[in-house]
Enzyme design. Structure first.
Site, PDB file in Angstrom:
ATOM      1  N   SER A  67       0.801  -1.230   0.000  1.00 26.28           N
ATOM      2  CA  SER A  67       0.000   0.000   0.000  1.00 26.28           C
ATOM      3  C   SER A  67       0.832   1.278   0.000  1.00 26.28           C
ATOM      4  O   SER A  67       0.356   2.327  -0.402  1.00 26.28           O
ATOM      5  CB  SER A  67      -0.987   0.023   1.167  1.00 26.28           C
ATOM      6  N   LYS A 107       1.035   4.531   6.895  1.00 22.50           N
ATOM      7  CA  LYS A 107       0.303   5.437   6.011  1.00 22.50           C
ATOM      8  C   LYS A 107       0.939   6.825   6.054  1.00 22.50           C
ATOM      9  O   LYS A 107       1.730   7.135   6.938  1.00 22.50           O
ATOM     10  CB  LYS A 107      -1.170   5.565   6.440  1.00 22.50           C
TER      11      LYS A 107
END
Length: 150
Positions: A67, A107
Site C-alpha cells: 500500500s 500510512k
C-alpha cells in the site's frame, strides 16, 4: 494494505558497533602521490548515533504489503525496516504507524482542511478518514532501511 509484522516491536538499543568511515583530505600543495591508506584513517560511523537520536522512544518494524509502494516502484516495500519514533508529534505529510481498528498500518498523514486522513502511496488503496474509523497515531517513521543487494 501495508502493515507491520509485530505490534510488540523491540526498543532499539543495541551495543554500539562502528563502521569504518573514510575521511577526505584536502592538500594545499601537490608533492608526490598521496598514500591510499589516508582514505581509511578516519573515525567510525555509528548508525545508532546517526539514525536514532532518541533510543528509548525508537522502535523498528518490518513492513509487509504494497500500500505504500508507488506505481513507479518507489516508496516503502515489503521487507523494508522502518525506524519509528514515538516521541515525535505527527504532522501533515509524515509517514506514520497508525492503529486502525486494532491493526497497525503504515500510512501518510494528510490534513484535508481540518480533517486528518491516512493515505496510501498505492492508488489501489482508498484513504482512511480518521474520524470515520477508530484510529490512533502510534509513531512517526523517521528512516527506512532497505537492503539493495543481497
Amino acid at each position: 494494505m501495508l502493515h507491520v509484522t509485530s505490534p510488540q516491536a523491540m526498543i532499539i538499543d543495541p551495543p554500539p558497533r562502528s563502521i569504518p568511515r573514510a575521511l577526505y583530505h584536502v592538500r594545499a600543495g601537490i608533492s608526490g602521490f598521496p598514500s591510499p591508506a589516508q582514505d581509511y584513517d578516519g573515525g567510525r560511523i555509528d548508525l545508532n548515533e546517526q539514525l536514532i537520536p532518541r533510543p528509548t522512544s525508537t522502535f523498528m518494524f518490518t513492513a509487509e504489503g504494497d500500500s505504500m509502494q508507488c506505481p513507479d516502484g518507489s516508496g516503502i516495500h515489503g521487507g523494508d525496516k522502518l525506524l519509528v519514533d514515538r516521541a515525535i508529534d505527527a504532522r501533515h505529510g509524515d509517514i506514520v504507524i497508525a492503529i486502525v481498528d486494532g491493526e497497525m498500518l503504515v500510512k501518510e498523514l494528510r490534513h484535508q482542511g481540518c480533517m486528518p486522513a491516512l493515505y496510501s502511496s498505492n492508488p489501489r488503496h482508498a484513504p482512511i478518514m480518521m474520524h470515520s474509523a477508530e484510529c490512533q497515531i502510534w509513531g512517526v517513521v523517521t528512516h527506512i532501511v532497505r537492503t539493495v543487494r543481497r
